[in-house]
Scaffold this motif. Structure first.
Motif, PDB file in Angstrom:
ATOM      1  N   VAL A  30       0.837  -1.199   0.000  1.00 39.88           N
ATOM      2  CA  VAL A  30       0.000   0.000   0.000  1.00 39.88           C
ATOM      3  C   VAL A  30       0.873   1.250   0.000  1.00 39.88           C
ATOM      4  N   LYS A  31       1.914   1.238   0.819  1.00 34.07           N
ATOM      5  CA  LYS A  31       2.828   2.379   0.861  1.00 34.07           C
ATOM      6  C   LYS A  31       3.515   2.580  -0.500  1.00 34.07           C
ATOM      7  N   ASP A  32       3.923   1.495  -1.108  1.00 37.96           N
ATOM      8  CA  ASP A  32       4.535   1.567  -2.434  1.00 37.96           C
ATOM      9  C   ASP A  32       3.570   2.142  -3.451  1.00 37.96           C
ATOM     10  N   GLY A  33       2.337   1.622  -3.475  1.00 37.56           N
ATOM     11  CA  GLY A  33       1.345   2.092  -4.436  1.00 37.56           C
ATOM     12  C   GLY A  33       1.059   3.574  -4.277  1.00 37.56           C
ATOM     13  N   LEU A  83       7.679   5.559  -0.136  1.00 35.24           N
ATOM     14  CA  LEU A  83       8.548   4.534  -0.708  1.00 35.24           C
ATOM     15  C   LEU A  83       9.581   4.061   0.312  1.00 35.24           C
ATOM     16  N   LEU A  84      10.108   4.976   1.099  1.00 30.38           N
ATOM     17  CA  LEU A  84      11.051   4.599   2.159  1.00 30.38           C
ATOM     18  C   LEU A  84      10.368   3.754   3.229  1.00 30.38           C
ATOM     19  N   ALA A  85       9.117   4.102   3.555  1.00 35.76           N
ATOM     20  CA  ALA A  85       8.367   3.327   4.554  1.00 35.76           C
ATOM     21  C   ALA A  85       8.103   1.914   4.051  1.00 35.76           C
ATOM     22  N   SER A  86       7.835   1.794   2.739  1.00 37.06           N
ATOM     23  CA  SER A  86       7.603   0.477   2.154  1.00 37.06           C
ATOM     24  C   SER A  86       8.861  -0.381   2.251  1.00 37.06           C
ATOM     25  N   TYR A  93      12.336   1.877  -8.315  1.00 37.42           N
ATOM     26  CA  TYR A  93      11.535   3.097  -8.509  1.00 37.42           C
ATOM     27  C   TYR A  93      12.123   4.259  -7.726  1.00 37.42           C
ATOM     28  N   LEU A  94      12.462   4.003  -6.459  1.00 32.78           N
ATOM     29  CA  LEU A  94      13.009   5.066  -5.613  1.00 32.78           C
ATOM     30  C   LEU A  94      14.384   5.505  -6.121  1.00 32.78           C
ATOM     31  N   ALA A  95      15.259   4.546  -6.421  1.00 33.10           N
ATOM     32  CA  ALA A  95      16.611   4.873  -6.869  1.00 33.10           C
ATOM     33  C   ALA A  95      16.588   5.626  -8.191  1.00 33.10           C
ATOM     34  N   TYR A  96      15.772   5.181  -9.133  1.00 38.25           N
ATOM     35  CA  TYR A  96      15.703   5.855 -10.429  1.00 38.25           C
ATOM     36  C   TYR A  96      15.177   7.287 -10.267  1.00 38.25           C
ATOM     37  N   SER A  97      14.206   7.445  -9.367  1.00 40.12           N
ATOM     38  CA  SER A  97      13.666   8.791  -9.107  1.00 40.12           C
ATOM     39  C   SER A  97      14.758   9.707  -8.564  1.00 40.12           C
ATOM     40  N   TRP A  98      15.575   9.202  -7.650  1.00 41.10           N
ATOM     41  CA  TRP A  98      16.694   9.994  -7.123  1.00 41.10           C
ATOM     42  C   TRP A  98      17.675  10.365  -8.239  1.00 41.10           C
ATOM     43  N   ILE A  99      17.983   9.378  -9.107  1.00 38.94           N
ATOM     44  CA  ILE A  99      18.922   9.624 -10.207  1.00 38.94           C
ATOM     45  C   ILE A  99      18.410  10.740 -11.106  1.00 38.94           C
ATOM     46  N   GLU A 100      17.118  10.680 -11.451  1.00 41.65           N
ATOM     47  CA  GLU A 100      16.525  11.692 -12.331  1.00 41.65           C
ATOM     48  C   GLU A 100      16.542  13.074 -11.688  1.00 41.65           C
ATOM     49  N   LYS A 101      16.494  13.114 -10.364  1.00 43.26           N
ATOM     50  CA  LYS A 101      16.545  14.391  -9.653  1.00 43.26           C
ATOM     51  C   LYS A 101      17.985  14.827  -9.365  1.00 43.26           C
ATOM     52  N   GLY A 102      18.937  13.964  -9.709  1.00 45.77           N
ATOM     53  CA  GLY A 102      20.338  14.296  -9.524  1.00 45.77           C
ATOM     54  C   GLY A 102      20.797  14.253  -8.086  1.00 45.77           C
ATOM     55  N   VAL A 103      20.142  13.431  -7.257  1.00 47.78           N
ATOM     56  CA  VAL A 103      20.514  13.337  -5.843  1.00 47.78           C
ATOM     57  C   VAL A 103      20.784  11.877  -5.477  1.00 47.78           C
ATOM     58  N   LYS A 104      21.614  11.687  -4.450  1.00 49.87           N
ATOM     59  CA  LYS A 104      21.884  10.363  -3.865  1.00 49.87           C
ATOM     60  C   LYS A 104      22.236   9.312  -4.939  1.00 49.87           C
ATOM     61  N   SER A 164      17.544 -10.750 -11.238  1.00 52.08           N
ATOM     62  CA  SER A 164      18.544 -10.752 -12.311  1.00 52.08           C
ATOM     63  C   SER A 164      17.876 -10.739 -13.678  1.00 52.08           C
ATOM     64  N   ASN A 165      18.491 -10.026 -14.613  1.00 48.98           N
ATOM     65  CA  ASN A 165      18.013  -9.910 -15.995  1.00 48.98           C
ATOM     66  C   ASN A 165      16.686  -9.174 -16.138  1.00 48.98           C
ATOM     67  N   ASP A 166      16.325  -8.377 -15.144  1.00 53.56           N
ATOM     68  CA  ASP A 166      15.141  -7.538 -15.297  1.00 53.56           C
ATOM     69  C   ASP A 166      15.540  -6.285 -16.074  1.00 53.56           C
ATOM     70  N   PRO A 167      14.926  -6.033 -17.229  1.00 47.11           N
ATOM     71  CA  PRO A 167      15.382  -4.934 -18.095  1.00 47.11           C
ATOM     72  C   PRO A 167      15.258  -3.549 -17.458  1.00 47.11           C
ATOM     73  N   PHE A 168      14.203  -3.337 -16.656  1.00 48.12           N
ATOM     74  CA  PHE A 168      14.018  -2.025 -16.031  1.00 48.12           C
ATOM     75  C   PHE A 168      15.125  -1.739 -15.018  1.00 48.12           C
ATOM     76  N   ILE A 169      15.458  -2.748 -14.234  1.00 45.67           N
ATOM     77  CA  ILE A 169      16.504  -2.583 -13.224  1.00 45.67           C
ATOM     78  C   ILE A 169      17.864  -2.421 -13.896  1.00 45.67           C
ATOM     79  N   ILE A 170      18.122  -3.199 -14.941  1.00 41.59           N
ATOM     80  CA  ILE A 170      19.387  -3.090 -15.676  1.00 41.59           C
ATOM     81  C   ILE A 170      19.531  -1.698 -16.293  1.00 41.59           C
TER      82      ILE A 170
END
Length: 574
Positions: free
Chosen positions: A425-428, A446-449, A462-473, A489-495
């Motif tokens: 629920v927190k993630d959603g 997302l952190l609570a999830s 999702y959280l890490a990519y969002s940080w990357i796009e914002k240029g932080v962490k 492993s081999n998940d295209p979105f994560i890769i």
């Protein structure tokens, strides 16, 4: 046969116009099993067209249409052995069981009977309580060679159950022990049903042992356990089993509907382990489910229709039937079945409307889909946590972010951190907040999830990519994504995210390796291709970079904002 189908089916309509020697050669190729003296009957273009149209439609699980073509070739089974099994599949899967029985008897008279015809005749006699006759045909099926392990086990099992009236419990148990141990889980299930059929005092313990197995999901058999207790006037114990199992499997369709039936003194489904036909139907269903899981949908439906014939009042079988049609993209047939299932209780109505809504989205009927599920949710007499969660997820996945936030919040107001779906629920809600631009709340959710469940690869991504796009962490994001990559492993979105983090850290050579792999895994994704174009540019491959950017411009899924960025890059580079 399949090879020739693939190669020549586009030309079947043209066969009607082929004459002379060419038609004769093609006839020889396709009907090589025919005896020469019988060629004249079947070497006409219409017959060839009917045969291959029927086979193609059968392979596409369009059973009614397949039957219409194949029935025109009556008599072909004498010279082309594969025809009879194909025709039987089309008959059973199109609901023509009585005709399938008569055709099977014809095959028997002409000494052309097969495993499928034995099975059909035996089940026909079981349905009509002629158990000795049924046993004769199951015995014939059992003794046939060149069958799969699953077919062999089904034949052995049906042969066993059809003759139980001739034995007491101890005798039956001795015979049962001789059944093949290769499919041990199926044997465990049958063992419980055997004790149940004879009313043996150990049946409750066996049910309990089966459903508490930690290695295999036998959650379905909590229903049969509860139903057994209910049939034996142990109503209180039956309800306890349902309540206990729903705590572990809260979204189990059969258990939830049975709970409502108990509360409302209704009985939408009929199963009794003292009824051999009901038990055999369940055994056949297990085989059907196994075949479906291996993508053998035509054969799965064949077994499933046999199960439905034996126990027509156990509509749960239709959920697998609808799923089979869904998996072969026959959405019309799937929707028809789901629509029929809406009449079998509130739980089934909610489930079916969710499935129909999912199909409508695939058919690009988003507005109709939203209206249907909104109406279905509002019509629910009891809106539990899981129903509300399903609805919130549906809204979020279809870009109704603000509406979804309301329902996620409603859930969080009544559950605590220890609830099984708290992290989801927190993630959603976090994703929904991010999509409407409220990053502060999104990040917090997302952190609570992740605090509740640190090993959610997609939430990490999702959280890490969002940080990357914002240029932080970015360094922290890279560390998190390496963990996510190990989890999935081999998940295209994560890769892609992992490669993009390395890109942002100016580690271009390493980044290229990951982004190249992401492109191979998702060749039609605009963002992944754009990322790969960028890293090519940074590695000095400007011509290749422009190729990928141009490719993104021509993809239908590319959003306007990304197109504008790429048009600029094509002029100025990075």
């Amino acid at each position: 046969e399949l090879f020739f189908l693939i190669i020549f089916m586009p030309f079947i309509k043209r066969l009607v116009y082929i004459t002379g020697p060419i038609l004769f050669v093609i006839t020889l190729i396709f009907f090589s099993t025919l005896q020469a003296k019988n060629l004249d009957k079947f070497n006409k273009a219409d017959n060839i067209s009917n045969y291959f149209s029927g086979i193609l439609l059968l392979n596409q699980s369009k059973f009614n249409d397949s039957y219409k073509y194949l029935k025109k070739l009556d008599g072909l089974e004498k010279n082309h052995l594969a025809y009879s099994s194909k025709f039987l599949y089309s008959l059973i899967n199109s609901g023509n069981f009585n005709q399938a029985f008569l055709y099977s008897k014809k095959l028997e008279r002409e000494n052309l009977d097969s495993f499928e015809s034995d099975l059909i005749i035996g089940i026909y006699h079981m349905k009509n309580f002629k158990f000795d006759l049924a046993n004769q045909y199951f015995l014939k099926a059992k003794n046939r060679k060149s069958k799969s392990i699953l077919d062999t086990y089904v034949a052995n099992s049906l042969n066993f159950w059809s003759q139980l009236d001739n034995y007491n419990f101890n005798e039956a148990n001795l015979i049962f022990d001789q059944l093949d141990d290769r499919l041990m889980n199926l044997k465990k299930i049958q063992n419980v049903f055997l004790y149940c059929f004879y009313g043996n005092e150990k049946v409750e313990k066996l049910f309990s042992d089966l459903t508490s197995d930690e290695n295999i999901d036998f959650s379905r058999y909590n229903y049969f356990f509860a139903k057994y207790l209910d049939n034996n006037n142990k109503k209180k114990e039956s309800k306890q089993i349902i309540e206990k199992s729903l705590k572990i499997y809260p979204k189990n369709l059969l258990l939830n509907q049975f709970k409502l039936d108990q509360e409302n003194s209704k009985n939408h489904f009929d199963f009794n382990c003292k009824n051999k036909n009901h038990v055999i139907a369940e055994i056949i269903y297990i085989a059907s489910n196994a075949l479906s899981s291996q993508d053998f949908y035509q054969l799965s439906n064949f077994y499933l229709n046999l199960a439905k014939y034996l126990n027509s009042n156990f509509q749960i079988f239709d959920t697998l039937m609808a799923e089979n049609f869904y998996n072969i993209n026959d959405y019309k047939k799937a929707k028809e079945i789901y629509l029929r299932l809406t009449k079998f209780g509130e739980t089934f109505k909610w489930y079916s409307n969710k499935q129909i809504s999912r199909i409508l989205i695939l058919e690009e009927k988003k507005e109709k889909s939203l209206q249907l599920l909104s109406r279905a949710y509002n019509d629910l007499k009891f809106k539990g946590v899981y129903e509300t969660f399903d609805y919130a997820q549906f809204l979020k996945n279809n870009e109704e972010f603000e509406k979804s936030i309301k329902y996620y919040t409603d859930i969080l107001n009544i559950i605590d951190k220890n609830h099984p779906i708290f992290a989801e629920v927190k993630d959603g809600r976090g994703v929904a907040y991010e999509r409407i631009g409220d990053w502060e709340k999104a990040e917090k959710d997302l952190l609570a999830s992740l605090e509740k469940n640190p090993n959610q690869a997609y939430v990490i991504n999702y959280l890490a990519y969002s940080w990357i796009e914002k240029g932080v962490k970015i360094e922290k994001s890279l560390e998190m994504l390496e963990k996510a990559n190990k989890l999935r492993s081999n998940d295209p979105f994560i890769i892609d995210s992992l490669g993009w983090a390395l890109f942002k850290l100016k580690r271009y050579k390493e980044s290229k390796d990951y982004l190249q792999l992401a492109v191979k895994l998702m060749p039609a994704d605009p963002i992944v291709n754009d990322h790969y174009g960028d890293v090519l540019w940074k590695n000095g491959n400007e011509i290749q970079a422009r190729y990928y950017w141009n490719y993104v411009l021509n993809l239908k899924k590319t959003e306007l904002q990304l197109k504008q960025k790429i048009e600029t890059k094509l002029i100025t580079g990075l």
